[in-house]
Write an enzyme that holds these catalytic residues in place. Structure first.
Site, mmCIF file in Angstrom:
data_model
loop_
_atom_site.group_PDB
_atom_site.id
_atom_site.type_symbol
_atom_site.label_atom_id
_atom_site.label_comp_id
_atom_site.label_asym_id
_atom_site.label_seq_id
_atom_site.Cartn_x
_atom_site.Cartn_y
_atom_site.Cartn_z
ATOM 1 N N CYS A 129 25.990 132.577 7.404
ATOM 2 C CA CYS A 129 25.668 132.901 8.798
ATOM 3 C C CYS A 129 25.101 131.691 9.526
ATOM 4 O O CYS A 129 24.539 130.782 8.927
ATOM 5 C CB CYS A 129 24.626 134.008 8.830
ATOM 6 S SG CYS A 129 25.134 135.484 7.960
ATOM 7 N N ARG A 136 30.301 126.820 9.016
ATOM 8 C CA ARG A 136 29.504 127.504 7.984
ATOM 9 C C ARG A 136 30.226 128.730 7.445
ATOM 10 O O ARG A 136 29.856 129.273 6.425
ATOM 11 C CB ARG A 136 28.126 127.888 8.539
ATOM 12 C CG ARG A 136 27.258 126.709 8.940
ATOM 13 C CD ARG A 136 26.010 127.152 9.686
ATOM 14 N NE ARG A 136 25.152 127.982 8.883
ATOM 15 C CZ ARG A 136 24.235 127.506 8.033
ATOM 16 N NH1 ARG A 136 24.115 126.207 7.884
ATOM 17 N NH2 ARG A 136 23.472 128.300 7.328
ATOM 18 N N TRP A 162 28.490 136.013 8.265
ATOM 19 C CA TRP A 162 29.345 135.987 7.067
ATOM 20 C C TRP A 162 28.929 137.220 6.287
ATOM 21 O O TRP A 162 27.832 137.282 5.729
ATOM 22 C CB TRP A 162 29.086 134.715 6.276
ATOM 23 C CG TRP A 162 30.004 134.470 5.139
ATOM 24 C CD1 TRP A 162 31.304 134.034 5.208
ATOM 25 C CD2 TRP A 162 29.722 134.638 3.749
ATOM 26 N NE1 TRP A 162 31.836 133.901 3.948
ATOM 27 C CE2 TRP A 162 30.901 134.277 3.032
ATOM 28 C CE3 TRP A 162 28.612 135.058 3.031
ATOM 29 C CZ2 TRP A 162 30.982 134.322 1.644
ATOM 30 C CZ3 TRP A 162 28.676 135.096 1.645
ATOM 31 C CH2 TRP A 162 29.848 134.742 0.967
ATOM 32 N N ASN A 221 19.905 135.384 8.914
ATOM 33 C CA ASN A 221 20.740 134.734 7.902
ATOM 34 C C ASN A 221 19.998 134.877 6.573
ATOM 35 O O ASN A 221 18.866 134.443 6.442
ATOM 36 C CB ASN A 221 20.942 133.242 8.243
ATOM 37 C CG ASN A 221 21.694 132.506 7.135
ATOM 38 O OD1 ASN A 221 22.395 133.133 6.339
ATOM 39 N ND2 ASN A 221 21.540 131.193 7.078
ATOM 40 N N GLY A 222 20.643 135.521 5.598
ATOM 41 C CA GLY A 222 20.009 135.690 4.289
ATOM 42 C C GLY A 222 20.288 137.081 3.759
ATOM 43 O O GLY A 222 21.139 137.801 4.266
ATOM 44 N N GLU A 263 37.886 119.203 -10.021
ATOM 45 C CA GLU A 263 37.661 119.030 -8.577
ATOM 46 C C GLU A 263 38.978 119.094 -7.819
ATOM 47 O O GLU A 263 39.079 119.737 -6.776
ATOM 48 C CB GLU A 263 36.939 117.706 -8.308
ATOM 49 C CG GLU A 263 36.730 117.368 -6.847
ATOM 50 C CD GLU A 263 35.928 118.426 -6.070
ATOM 51 O OE1 GLU A 263 35.344 119.325 -6.708
ATOM 52 O OE2 GLU A 263 35.919 118.366 -4.827
ATOM 53 N N LYS A 276 39.704 121.815 -4.954
ATOM 54 C CA LYS A 276 40.079 121.371 -3.597
ATOM 55 C C LYS A 276 41.343 122.077 -3.134
ATOM 56 O O LYS A 276 41.443 122.578 -2.030
ATOM 57 C CB LYS A 276 40.327 119.872 -3.595
ATOM 58 C CG LYS A 276 39.335 118.879 -3.157
ATOM 59 C CD LYS A 276 38.455 118.996 -2.001
ATOM 60 C CE LYS A 276 37.355 119.983 -1.982
ATOM 61 N NZ LYS A 276 36.250 119.988 -2.857
ATOM 62 N N GLU A 312 40.969 126.137 -2.905
ATOM 63 C CA GLU A 312 40.037 126.726 -1.928
ATOM 64 C C GLU A 312 40.572 126.623 -0.501
ATOM 65 O O GLU A 312 40.172 127.389 0.366
ATOM 66 C CB GLU A 312 38.663 126.087 -2.017
ATOM 67 C CG GLU A 312 38.565 124.655 -1.560
ATOM 68 C CD GLU A 312 37.126 124.154 -1.543
ATOM 69 O OE1 GLU A 312 36.225 124.911 -1.176
ATOM 70 O OE2 GLU A 312 36.895 123.001 -1.930
ATOM 71 N N HIS A 339 45.993 125.009 -26.554
ATOM 72 C CA HIS A 339 45.272 126.133 -27.189
ATOM 73 C C HIS A 339 45.405 127.405 -26.354
ATOM 74 O O HIS A 339 44.470 128.196 -26.265
ATOM 75 C CB HIS A 339 43.802 125.741 -27.374
ATOM 76 C CG HIS A 339 43.627 124.584 -28.298
ATOM 77 N ND1 HIS A 339 43.668 124.703 -29.668
ATOM 78 C CD2 HIS A 339 43.494 123.261 -28.038
ATOM 79 C CE1 HIS A 339 43.533 123.508 -30.226
ATOM 80 N NE2 HIS A 339 43.420 122.613 -29.256
ATOM 81 N N LYS A 369 30.445 127.065 4.272
ATOM 82 C CA LYS A 369 30.092 125.677 3.955
ATOM 83 C C LYS A 369 28.830 125.621 3.100
ATOM 84 O O LYS A 369 28.721 124.792 2.215
ATOM 85 C CB LYS A 369 29.855 124.883 5.247
ATOM 86 C CG LYS A 369 29.504 123.418 5.018
ATOM 87 C CD LYS A 369 30.625 122.665 4.313
ATOM 88 C CE LYS A 369 30.300 121.218 4.089
ATOM 89 N NZ LYS A 369 31.317 120.541 3.239
HETATM 90 C C1 AGP Z 1 33.434 122.503 -2.271
HETATM 91 O O1 AGP Z 1 34.594 122.044 -1.587
HETATM 92 C C2 AGP Z 1 33.012 123.871 -1.846
HETATM 93 N N1 AGP Z 1 32.882 123.956 -0.457
HETATM 94 C C3 AGP Z 1 31.835 124.403 -2.631
HETATM 95 O O2 AGP Z 1 32.251 124.462 -3.985
HETATM 96 C C4 AGP Z 1 30.519 123.588 -2.584
HETATM 97 O O3 AGP Z 1 30.684 122.380 -3.292
HETATM 98 C C5 AGP Z 1 29.420 124.419 -3.260
HETATM 99 O O4 AGP Z 1 29.275 125.614 -2.533
HETATM 100 C C6 AGP Z 1 28.079 123.689 -3.332
HETATM 101 O O5 AGP Z 1 27.601 123.473 -2.034
HETATM 102 P P1 AGP Z 1 26.385 122.428 -1.843
HETATM 103 O O6 AGP Z 1 26.888 121.097 -2.320
HETATM 104 O O7 AGP Z 1 26.071 122.453 -0.390
HETATM 105 O O8 AGP Z 1 25.234 122.919 -2.694
#
Ligand code: AGP
Length: 605
Positions: free
Chosen positions: A2, A27, A73, A99-100, A478, A482, A485, A501, A600
């Site tokens: 949020c 966000r 969110w 937010n929370g 990674e 990438k 997501e 395996h 985010k």
């Molecule tokens: C990465 O592309 C994602 N957006 C997500 O995995 C992110 O790295 C993760 O939520 C951790 O966020 P932070 O680095 O703000 O703690």
């Protein structure tokens, strides 16, 4: 997660609130709303994007120079207009955004229902509004303090209160909140980009503080209602760093900002071949260090996994890497004398923050690698190294990831030198190689063309595999994250030696496999693994150092990247993997910066 905005000033609030919410879109959200105080409080809220809200606001045209806004969110209740914020209390005493997550909201809601309160939404947020209403004693701050005493969980709340026509109130615990100090107007926001067009002077609200803003005043109160001094900080961030600057997407801009992000991060830490950290470890702490933990989520966790290979190779101290949501609940064996490193772009990730507090409570020395200045994780750590990557807007992290890698290199060298495993001369040589990375990253960005070409093929696939060994393995994780997501293609990152395996059963004619093979000592093994998948019909895209021999005979496509010392290769390897994800997502016509379901900064569990 949020986003919250608030405004008190002399201009109409509605357009400022809408603009502020647009700057928080990254966000992640699924509905939005604003409340403006005029003759009465007008609430306008709508499911979907800010544009949907804007057209409703244009129709209603709420007048007033005081207001709050929110992008939601969804956590409790469907993403619809009823559950969207702001929420008004039953007697119109308070209108608020949140937010929370309020963990005891059911219990509080049941008590309020018994007192005759009726609820319109399924949210935990509405419980805060009704609770405030039920406790309102005519004084907003004292009522806020009473409300906070009853809440369990995380919150950043901004609110309009009956009888306070020219003020906005706020409080926070575990979720971020900043106050922007303007000239004849003041702001509230969840994050810095929302206030950048108006001011860079801000107050970072601390847990347990209560805020009252009017157009000319910012008042801070502690948990006993006593006034506190608001130390204003100036944020050294330009608006450009929160703008696209001609790129189609923030992610593209941020991918191409990586040479600068890495340079701006590592340069301040290296002086004449020596490493200068922005904080001090306790005396002899590193010399006597026996155990290191690295705790993070998502891509930050992949930085931790990469750092494990580097630190154990150079510092010879065992490194345990945990995803934060597991670390905090597994009763970790950690205590005084241990080093616990928390990696986080946002500095607000709930699981990482909770893990930090858990490690601290058990006596470990906690340090963090964080991008957002003055974020909660940064402030709660015993020591922090900031990645000077600038505002990272795209949900998929790129430049912050690379900047975090830069800090990992510097920290590894620092510890190796402290433990006398690296001479002054070796340190100078290694730090020179770190300082040479930005130029090499710039060269690696030339893989833009081949990755764009290959993305057309990948975009037709439903599955993709990334395989690698040694330090290339976390980079495969990674690359997989990438791509999946943002393109929604199912991906798996795998240790190349582990594929046989079980998972190799999924390889069939046409399956795309990215094979990352930058480690000379493991190259022969990788050749075997590439042949294994190729023999089963896989379409292999190899990522190797320039000059690698024989690869073109066994792979369908080869992406060459510049050479660097083994432990610094991740900064170059990651570039084509980011570009493959970006271009594939563009080829699929998807929203690169705002992928579905994602936020985010995950400030809830
Ligand atoms: C990465 O592309 C994602 N957006 C997500 O995995 C992110 O790295 C993760 O939520 C951790 O966020 P932070 O680095 O703000 O703690």
């Amino acid at each position: 997660m949020c986003g919250i905005v608030g405004f008190v000033g002399e201009n109409e609030a509605a357009p400022i609130l809408i603009e502020g919410l647009r700057r928080l879109e990254y966000r992640g959200y699924d509905s939005a709303g604003i409340a403006v105080k005029g003759e009465s409080v007008t609430v306008v809220k709508e499911k979907g994007r800010i544009d949907n809200l804007k057209s409703c606001v244009d129709d209603v045209n709420p007048k007033g120079t005081v207001g709050i806004g929110h992008t939601r969110w969804a956590t409790h209740g469907a993403p619809d207009r009823i559950n969207a914020h702001p929420h008004k209390s039953m007697n119109d005493i308070v209108t608020l955004v949140h937010n929370g997550i309020i963990e005891n909201y059911i219990e509080l809601k049941n008590d309020l229902i018994k007192k005759g309160y009726e609820f319109k939404s399924q949210t935990d947020t509405e419980v805060i509004a009704q609770l405030f209403d039920s406790l309102f004693d005519g004084d907003a701050i004292s009522t806020l303090i009473k409300v906070a005493q009853k809440l369990e969980g995380s919150y950043a709340v901004a609110m309009l209160v009956k009888g306070y026509d020219d003020k906005v109130f706020a409080m926070k615990k575990d979720s971020p909140m900043i106050v922007g100090k303007g000239d004849g107007q003041n702001y509230l926001a969840s994050d810095i980009p929302a206030i950048l067009p108006y001011t860079r002077d801000c107050y970072i609200v601390n847990d347990g503080e209560f805020i009252e803003i009017s157009k000319d005043e910012i008042k801070v109160f502690d948990k006993n209602g006593n006034p506190k001094n608001a130390e204003i900080k100036t944020i050294d961030l330009s608006i450009e760093s929160a703008e696209k600057c001609g790129y189609d997407f923030f992610m593209a801009k941020e991918i191409f900002e990586q040479p600068k992000a890495v340079k701006d991060t590592v340069s301040p830490l290296i002086k004449d071949g020596k490493i200068v950290l922005p904080f001090e470890f306790p005396e002899n702490f590193i010399k006597e260090l026996k155990r290191i933990y690295i705790v993070a989520c998502g891509s930050a966790y992949h930085v931790g996994m990469t750092a494990k290979y580097i630190i154990e190779d150079m510092v010879r101290v065992p490194v345990t890497v945990d995803i934060a949501s597991e670390f905090r609940y597994r009763n970790p064996i950690i205590g005084k004398g241990d080093l616990c490193i928390f990696v986080s772009q946002s500095g607000e990730t709930a699981d990482t923050l909770a893990s930090l507090r858990e490690a601290k409570a058990r006596g470990a020395f906690t340090m963090s690698i964080v991008n957002v200045l003055f974020s909660t994780i940064a402030r709660d750590s015993d020591g922090v190294i900031y990645t000077n990557a600038g505002a990272e807007i795209a949900v998929a992290t790129t430049k912050a990831f690379s900047a975090q890698l830069g800090v990992a290199y510097v920290l590894s060298a620092y510890m190796a030198h402290e433990k006398e495993l690296m001479s002054d001369a070796e340190l100078k040589s290694f730090t020179d190689e770190i300082l040479a990375l930005p130029e090499k990253i710039k060269t690696a960005l030339d893989t833009d063309a081949i990755t764009e070409r290959l993305s057309k093929h990948i975009a037709t696939k439903e599955h993709m595999f990334f395989i690698g060994r040694g330090i290339d393995y976390p980079l495969c994780l990674e690359g997989s994250l990438k791509l999946k997501e943002i393109s929604y293609i199912h991906c798996e990152g795998y240790g190349a030696g582990e594929l046989k395996h079980g998972t190799i059963s999924l390889i069939e004619p046409g399956t795309v496999v990215a094979a990352v093979a930058t480690d000379d000592e493991l190259y022969g093994k990788m050749v075997s693994n590439i042949k294994e998948v190729h023999a089963r019909g896989a379409f292999v895209i190899a990522v190797v150092k320039e000059g690698t021999k024989g690869i073109e005979e066994i792979a369908d496509e080869v992406i060459y990247i510049p050479k660097a010392p083994k432990n610094l290769m991740p900064s170059l390897t990651v570039i084509p993997l980011q570009l493959l994800a970006y271009h594939t997502t563009v080829a699929k016509g998807l929203d690169v910066d705002k992928p579905r379901n994602l936020a985010k900064s995950v400030t809830v569990e």
